[in-house]
Design a protein around this motif. Structure first.
Motif, PDB file in Angstrom:
ATOM      1  N   ILE B  65       0.918  -1.244   0.383  1.00  0.00           N
ATOM      2  CA  ILE B  65      -0.048  -0.159  -0.032  1.00  0.00           C
ATOM      3  C   ILE B  65       1.099   1.151   0.071  1.00  0.00           C
ATOM      4  N   ARG B  66       0.392   2.375  -0.147  1.00  0.00           N
ATOM      5  CA  ARG B  66       1.331   3.669  -0.653  1.00  0.00           C
ATOM      6  C   ARG B  66       1.194   4.297   0.531  1.00  0.00           C
ATOM      7  N   SER B  67      -0.021   4.655   0.941  1.00  0.00           N
ATOM      8  CA  SER B  67       0.230   5.565   1.542  1.00  0.00           C
ATOM      9  C   SER B  67      -1.635   5.816   2.808  1.00  0.00           C
ATOM     10  N   ILE B  68      -1.594   6.079   3.533  1.00  0.00           N
ATOM     11  CA  ILE B  68      -2.494   5.813   4.649  1.00  0.00           C
ATOM     12  C   ILE B  68      -2.920   7.203   5.028  1.00  0.00           C
ATOM     13  N   VAL B  69      -4.263   7.144   5.295  1.00  0.00           N
ATOM     14  CA  VAL B  69      -5.032   7.718   5.569  1.00  0.00           C
ATOM     15  C   VAL B  69      -6.165   7.577   7.037  1.00  0.00           C
ATOM     16  N   PHE B  70      -5.746   8.347   7.920  1.00  0.00           N
ATOM     17  CA  PHE B  70      -6.262   8.612   9.344  1.00  0.00           C
ATOM     18  C   PHE B  70      -7.436   9.355   9.452  1.00  0.00           C
ATOM     19  N   VAL B  71      -8.811   8.327   9.283  1.00  0.00           N
ATOM     20  CA  VAL B  71      -9.428   9.629   9.886  1.00  0.00           C
ATOM     21  C   VAL B  71     -10.243   9.964  11.149  1.00  0.00           C
ATOM     22  N   LEU B  72     -11.210  10.540  11.158  1.00  0.00           N
ATOM     23  CA  LEU B  72     -11.341  10.985  12.046  1.00  0.00           C
ATOM     24  C   LEU B  72     -10.498  12.172  12.999  1.00  0.00           C
ATOM     25  N   ASP B  73      -9.794  12.212  12.284  1.00  0.00           N
ATOM     26  CA  ASP B  73      -8.480  13.495  13.411  1.00  0.00           C
ATOM     27  C   ASP B  73      -8.037  12.136  14.454  1.00  0.00           C
ATOM     28  N   LYS B  74      -7.714  11.393  13.755  1.00  0.00           N
ATOM     29  CA  LYS B  74      -7.202  10.082  14.415  1.00  0.00           C
ATOM     30  C   LYS B  74      -5.520   9.934  14.206  1.00  0.00           C
ATOM     31  N   LYS B  75      -4.450  10.714  15.424  1.00  0.00           N
ATOM     32  CA  LYS B  75      -3.080  11.347  14.667  1.00  0.00           C
ATOM     33  C   LYS B  75      -2.383   9.945  15.580  1.00  0.00           C
ATOM     34  N   PRO B  76      -1.985   8.901  14.654  1.00  0.00           N
ATOM     35  CA  PRO B  76      -1.058   8.045  15.552  1.00  0.00           C
ATOM     36  C   PRO B  76       0.111   8.135  15.850  1.00  0.00           C
ATOM     37  N   ASP B  77       1.281   7.805  16.756  1.00  0.00           N
ATOM     38  CA  ASP B  77       1.936   7.847  17.449  1.00  0.00           C
ATOM     39  C   ASP B  77       2.912   8.248  17.247  1.00  0.00           C
ATOM     40  N   GLU B  78       4.297   8.450  18.087  1.00  0.00           N
ATOM     41  CA  GLU B  78       5.874   8.510  17.184  1.00  0.00           C
ATOM     42  C   GLU B  78       6.534   7.230  16.248  1.00  0.00           C
ATOM     43  N   ILE B  79       5.997   6.374  17.342  1.00  0.00           N
ATOM     44  CA  ILE B  79       6.979   5.339  17.390  1.00  0.00           C
ATOM     45  C   ILE B  79       6.196   4.810  15.612  1.00  0.00           C
ATOM     46  N   THR B  80       4.854   4.846  15.516  1.00  0.00           N
ATOM     47  CA  THR B  80       3.832   4.552  14.381  1.00  0.00           C
ATOM     48  C   THR B  80       4.691   5.628  13.557  1.00  0.00           C
ATOM     49  N   ILE B  81       4.612   6.683  13.646  1.00  0.00           N
ATOM     50  CA  ILE B  81       5.410   7.892  12.163  1.00  0.00           C
ATOM     51  C   ILE B  81       6.457   7.229  12.077  1.00  0.00           C
ATOM     52  N   GLU B  82       7.379   7.180  13.080  1.00  0.00           N
ATOM     53  CA  GLU B  82       9.308   6.849  12.579  1.00  0.00           C
ATOM     54  C   GLU B  82       8.533   5.032  11.861  1.00  0.00           C
ATOM     55  N   LEU B  83       7.861   4.036  12.094  1.00  0.00           N
ATOM     56  CA  LEU B  83       7.709   3.482  11.893  1.00  0.00           C
ATOM     57  C   LEU B  83       8.065   3.871   9.767  1.00  0.00           C
ATOM     58  N   ALA B  84       6.939   4.054   9.271  1.00  0.00           N
ATOM     59  CA  ALA B  84       6.644   5.083   8.622  1.00  0.00           C
ATOM     60  C   ALA B  84       7.192   5.741   7.937  1.00  0.00           C
ATOM     61  N   ARG B  85       7.802   6.415   8.381  1.00  0.00           N
ATOM     62  CA  ARG B  85       9.176   7.111   7.850  1.00  0.00           C
ATOM     63  C   ARG B  85      10.290   6.074   7.161  1.00  0.00           C
ATOM     64  N   GLN B  86      10.212   4.726   8.132  1.00  0.00           N
ATOM     65  CA  GLN B  86      11.132   3.964   7.837  1.00  0.00           C
ATOM     66  C   GLN B  86      11.274   3.431   6.854  1.00  0.00           C
ATOM     67  N   LYS B  87      10.123   3.535   6.181  1.00  0.00           N
ATOM     68  CA  LYS B  87       8.378   2.402   4.887  1.00  0.00           C
ATOM     69  C   LYS B  87       8.635   3.484   4.357  1.00  0.00           C
ATOM     70  N   LYS B  88       8.590   4.616   4.057  1.00  0.00           N
ATOM     71  CA  LYS B  88       8.399   5.488   3.598  1.00  0.00           C
ATOM     72  C   LYS B  88       6.977   5.266   2.450  1.00  0.00           C
ATOM     73  N   ILE B  89       6.075   5.559   3.877  1.00  0.00           N
ATOM     74  CA  ILE B  89       4.987   4.940   3.859  1.00  0.00           C
ATOM     75  C   ILE B  89       4.160   6.775   3.965  1.00  0.00           C
ATOM     76  N   PRO B  90       3.818   7.289   3.273  1.00  0.00           N
ATOM     77  CA  PRO B  90       3.310   8.744   3.551  1.00  0.00           C
ATOM     78  C   PRO B  90       2.101   8.896   4.474  1.00  0.00           C
ATOM     79  N   LEU B  91       2.188   9.823   5.354  1.00  0.00           N
ATOM     80  CA  LEU B  91       0.948   9.624   6.016  1.00  0.00           C
ATOM     81  C   LEU B  91      -0.300  10.521   6.014  1.00  0.00           C
ATOM     82  N   LEU B  92      -1.445  10.968   6.272  1.00  0.00           N
ATOM     83  CA  LEU B  92      -2.601  12.266   6.301  1.00  0.00           C
ATOM     84  C   LEU B  92      -3.391  11.637   7.208  1.00  0.00           C
ATOM     85  N   CYS B  93      -4.016  12.389   7.774  1.00  0.00           N
ATOM     86  CA  CYS B  93      -4.558  12.441   9.020  1.00  0.00           C
ATOM     87  C   CYS B  93      -5.744  14.246   8.100  1.00  0.00           C
ATOM     88  N   THR B  94      -7.852  12.613   7.820  1.00  0.00           N
ATOM     89  CA  THR B  94      -8.494  13.912   7.805  1.00  0.00           C
ATOM     90  C   THR B  94      -8.994  13.921   8.575  1.00  0.00           C
TER      91      THR B  94
END
Ligand code: ATP
Ligand code: MG
Lengths: 145, 116
Positions: B65-94
Motif C-alpha cells: 500500500i502506497r499511503s495511509i489516510v487516518f480518518v476522524l482526525d486520529k493521529k498515530p504516535d511517534e513510534i508509528t510515524i517513525e516506522l512509516a518514515r522508515q518504510k517510506k509510506i506517507p501518512l495523512l490525517c483527515t
C-alpha cells in the motif's frame, strides 16, 4: 532482474506471543531477501502476506513459535511451528469469517477470520496440523513461475 | 490521482511525506480489519482507516500500500510515524469519517481496489 538463486537459502526467527511491537519482522525480512534475489513481485507479495498472517496468529493466539523459511531455485517453503493452545476444529478455523479473537484483538484490527483462508489462497501448497494443548504447525509452499 | 490531490480533497493534514506528495495512487480501500486489507488490496492503492497502531504500517508495507489516510482526525504516535518514515509510506490525517472520506475520493474519480 534475473532470478539469482543457485543454492538453498534459509533463515529462522523466534516469535513471541503477545509481542505486537515486532510483529511482521520475519515477513519483512523474507520480503527483503526475495527482493534481493530478484523474485517476481507477485510471488513476493503472496509470500509476504501469507507469512505475515501466520506471524499475527502466533502473536495473537500462541505463546511462542519458530518460523523457518527455505528458498530453492524452484520454490519458497515457510514453516511456522508454534507452542500454543492448538486448534480444535481445523475445518471450522479455515472458514472465512470464523474467529475466536477477543474484543481487544478486534479493536487492534485483527479477528476478521480471514488469516488462514488468505494463507491458503496465497500458497500453492498449504498444510496445517494441530494438537490441542500443544500447538499448531503451518507449512506453506509457493512455487516460482 | 496524486497524493497532493487526495490531500486537497480530504482537507487533510500531512503527517509525514518521506518522498513528497507527488505519489500516484490508482485505487483505495477503506477498512479497519487488517486481514481484509491483506485479502482484498491491490498494489499501488491507498488505505483509509481509523486504526493508528504500528502494525497498520506493517500491514501496508506487506500489502504494498502506497499511503495511509487516518480518518476522524486520529493521529498515530511517534513510534508509528517513525516506522512509516522508515518504510517510506506517507501518512495523512483527515477530519472526515471513513464513509465521507471514501465518498469524496470516489466522487473525484478514485476507484475502489476491487472495482465492484
Ligand atoms: N496458531 C494458532 N493457534 C491457535 N489457534 C489458532 C491459530 N491460528 C488460528 N487459530 C484459530 O483459528 C481462528 C481463525 O484464524 P484466522 O487467522 O483465519 O482468523 P483470525 O486470526 O481470527 O482473524 P484475522 O486473521 O482475520 O485477523 C482463530 O480465531 C483462532 O481461533
Ligand atoms: Mg489470523
Amino acid at each position: 532482474m534475473a532470478l539469482n538463486i543457485n543454492e538453498i537459502i534459509e533463515d529462522s526467527f523466534q516469535l513471541i506471543g503477545g509481542n505486537f511491537a515486532t510483529a511482521g519482522e520475519a515477513s519483512t525480512q523474507l520480503k527483503m531477501k526475495l527482493t534481493e534475489l530478484g523474485v517476481d513481485e507477485t510471488i513476493i507479495r503472496r509470500a509476504a502476506i501469507a507469512t505475515f498472517e501466520a506471524e499475527m496468529n502466533v502473536i495473537i493466539y500462541a505463546a511462542a513459535a519458530r518460523l523457518h523459511y527455505v528458498i530453492t531455485p524452484r520454490n519458497i517453503t515457510i514453516r511456522i511451528e508454534d507452542m500454543g493452545p492448538g486448534i480444535e476444529d481445523i475445518q471450522l478455523a479455515m472458514q472465512e469469517g470464523y474467529s475466536t479473537a477477543p474484543d481487544w484483538v478486534r479493536e487492534m484490527g485483527w479477528g476478521a477470520g480471514m488469516g488462514l483462508p488468505n494463507m491458503k489462497k496465497n500458497s500453492d501448497e498449504f498444510r496445517i496440523d494441530s494438537v490441542v494443548g500443544e500447538g499448531t504447525t503451518v507449512e506453506m509452499v509457493i512455487n516460482f513461475p | 490521482m496524486t497524493l497532493k490531490e487526495i490531500a486537497d480533497i480530504l482537507e487533510a493534514t500531512v503527517i509525514s511525506e518521506p518522498n513528497g506528495l507527488d505519489v500516484s495512487i490508482q485505487s483505495a480501500c477503506s477498512a479497519d480489519m487488517m486481514s481484509a486489507v491483506l485479502y482484498y488490496h491491490t498494489p499501488q492503492s491507498m488505505l483509509i482507516t481509523g486504526l493508528t497502531q504500528p502494525h497498520v504500517i506493517r500491514t501496508a508495507e506487506i500489502a504494498g500500500i502506497r499511503s495511509i489516510v487516518f480518518v476522524l482526525d486520529k493521529k498515530p504516535d511517534e513510534i508509528t510515524i517513525e516506522l512509516a518514515r522508515q518504510k517510506k509510506i506517507p501518512l495523512l490525517c483527515t477530519r472526515f469519517c471513513m464513509y465521507t472520506a471514501s465518498g469524496k475520493l470516489y466522487e473525484a474519480g478514485l476507484p475502489g481496489c476491487l472495482n465492484k
